[in-house]
Enzyme design. Structure first.
Site, PDB file in Angstrom:
ATOM      1  N   ALA A 148      19.092 -39.942-102.426  1.00 38.56           N
ATOM      2  CA  ALA A 148      18.547 -40.666-101.270  1.00 38.56           C
ATOM      3  C   ALA A 148      18.190 -39.681-100.159  1.00 38.56           C
ATOM      4  CB  ALA A 148      19.574 -41.667-100.774  1.00 38.56           C
ATOM      5  N   ASN A 149      17.837 -40.193 -99.005  1.00 40.34           N
ATOM      6  CA  ASN A 149      17.565 -39.332 -97.850  1.00 40.34           C
ATOM      7  C   ASN A 149      18.041 -40.034 -96.587  1.00 40.34           C
ATOM      8  OD1 ASN A 149      15.249 -40.912 -96.708  1.00 40.34           O
ATOM      9  ND2 ASN A 149      14.426 -40.442 -98.743  1.00 40.34           N
ATOM     10  N   HIS A 150      17.861 -39.373 -95.454  1.00 36.17           N
ATOM     11  CA  HIS A 150      18.463 -39.872 -94.205  1.00 36.17           C
ATOM     12  C   HIS A 150      17.658 -40.948 -93.487  1.00 36.17           C
ATOM     13  CE1 HIS A 150      21.810 -37.171 -94.072  1.00 36.17           C
ATOM     14  NE2 HIS A 150      21.036 -36.122 -94.247  1.00 36.17           N
ATOM     15  N   SER A 151      16.545 -41.371 -94.034  1.00 38.56           N
ATOM     16  CA  SER A 151      15.708 -42.315 -93.288  1.00 38.56           C
ATOM     17  C   SER A 151      16.458 -43.621 -92.995  1.00 38.56           C
ATOM     18  CB  SER A 151      14.443 -42.627 -94.099  1.00 38.56           C
ATOM     19  OG  SER A 151      13.728 -43.650 -93.459  1.00 38.56           O
TER      20      SER A 151
END
Ligand code: CTP
Length: 411
Positions: A220-223
């Site tokens: 995943a990512n931090h968005s």
């Protein structure tokens, strides 16, 4: 290259001329800044009626507000000369702006509790309301406040997010009252919502995708999706029919249709299906570039040793939108960068054949992921460049759609 900066021009603020504005002031250290807000509103030709809460009076004096405003400052529900003051103010107001708005005011307003003149006036009005919270970071981040803010946002209240900066007692963090210019811009926008996207079909993607490794783990990512939601709200307020393709579940304005997705593949399929009917597509989602070739059907076990996860590319939704673009369709991408920000953004504009790229320097302090604030540079064709300084994500969204509107019908 043309470089512009986006700040509410004085002509936008003209709508405040002649407007009746109830200026609510609650008891926070930032109350002194509302004197400046009052003065600016008066300079712009507004008819301003200040309403101060009991605790505001501990920070600022009613005499200061009475001296500068169109009417004397109101401080009590039980004004014997005007027994129905709250309904008079609520009906008379073209706009109510509360700056600063404390945790108490937000809580009472969200729950319909009419405890004093200001909360009663807020409940007795159908005028637009602009709320400018200011409090300590810990309070602002508390789930109770955030839930109350979501409730109010959902009801259409204009929220001017607090800034990051020095707070009472010398602490530094998010929670400082927004700058007067930003508040005035929000006031003007709430009074004269632009309807320049009426009849347009807008598709926006928001949040970060998740690529499953096994049933419990993913890449995943931090968005946080906040910028995408702010874009959807701005487009909705401008009259567009909005569909938000999102990986996160946040409350949004009524009238925004949401489609939930998880992976880059699902996002690709949903956005491209909707894009067939869309006049404008904005890809604010942070899409994973790679995914595991295979997802394990059972949870990977530690005792099986270090897993080898082979990745493959995901489809690039934005590039595909650029390839399939119909005449007249406006396509906007985002670029989250940590280095060579402008050059990388310009390259994406060209490679993905889109109209605009909104470049986001995610290494900048106070902006980007999770924050309510952002700072971007909007890059367009023919070396066009608009710098939008650090401000609430709603302001960034507004600047993006101002630019989108200027492109409609151009190609
Ligand atoms: N994007 C997309 N599909 C992907 C990857 C990105 O639609 N598989 C979109 C994003 O939504 C964004 C834009 O492309 O609007 C740029 O995304 P970004 O991650 O910044 O760029 P990449 O294309 O992944 O390039 P790089 O890895 O070089 O930064």
């Amino acid at each position: 290259m043309t470089i512009e900066s986006h700040d509410g021009s004085s002509s936008d603020l003209d709508v405040l001329n002649g407007a009746t504005v109830v200026l609510g002031v609650t008891g926070g250290i930032a109350a002194y800044k509302s004197v400046e807000l009052l003065r600016r509103l008066m300079d712009l030709g507004a008819y301003v009626i200040p309403v101060l809460t009991e605790s505001a009076l501990r920070f600022v004096g009613a005499a200061t507000f009475s001296a500068l405003a169109s009417e004397t400052a109101k401080t009590s529900l039980f004004d014997l000369t005007d027994p129905i003051l709250h309904t008079r103010l609520g009906q008379q107001a073209d706009l109510i702006v509360v700056a600063p708005a404390t945790a108490r005011l937000i809580g009472e307003y969200a729950h319909g509790i009419s405890r004093d003149l200001l909360t009663t006036t807020l409940i007795a009005t159908v005028a637009p309301v602009v709320l400018c919270p200011a409090m300590h970071t810990e309070m602002w981040n508390h789930v109770s406040i955030q839930e109350n803010m979501e409730t109010l946002r959902r009801r259409g209240v204009f929220v001017v997010e607090p800034e990051r900066g020095r707070l009472a007692g010398g602490d530094i963090g998010e929670g400082r009252l927004a700058a007067v210019d930003v508040i005035l811009e929000a006031c003007a926008r709430s009074l004269a919502p632009k309807r320049d996207l009426a009849g347009k079909n807008v598709v926006i993607s928001a949040g970060g995708t998740r690529e499953a490794i096994d049933p419990v783990r993913f890449i995943a990512n931090h968005s946080s999706g906040k910028q995408g939601y702010a874009l959807a709200e701005d487009a909705r307020r401008r009259g567009a029919q909005v569909t938000l393709v999102t990986t996160v579940d946040r409350p949004s304005l009524p009238g925004i249709e949401t489609v939930s997705v998880d992976s880059a593949q699902q996002l690709f399929e949903a956005v491209l299906r909707l894009a067939d009917q869309a006049d404008i597509v904005v890809m604010a989602a942070a899409v994973a570039d790679f995914r595991p070739v295979a997802t394990a059907t059972q949870k990977l076990k530690k005792r099986a040793g270090i897993p080898e996860i082979i990745l493959e590319p995901t489809p690039d939704t934005l590039a595909e939108l650029g390839r399939r673009r119909r005449p007249g369709q406006v396509i906007v991408g985002f670029a989250a960068e940590t280095e060579d920000v402008i050059a990388n953004g310009a390259r994406k504009l060209k490679d993905k054949r889109v109209d605009l790229i909104v470049v986001n320097d995610v290494s900048q302090e106070g902006a980007g992921f999770h924050s309510d604030l952002n700072a971007v540079v909007i890059l367009g064709q023919n070396d066009r460049r608009i710098d939008v300084g650090l401000g609430p994500k709603s302001t960034i969204a507004h600047a993006v759609f101002d630019e989108v509107v200027s492109l409609i019908g151009k190609h």
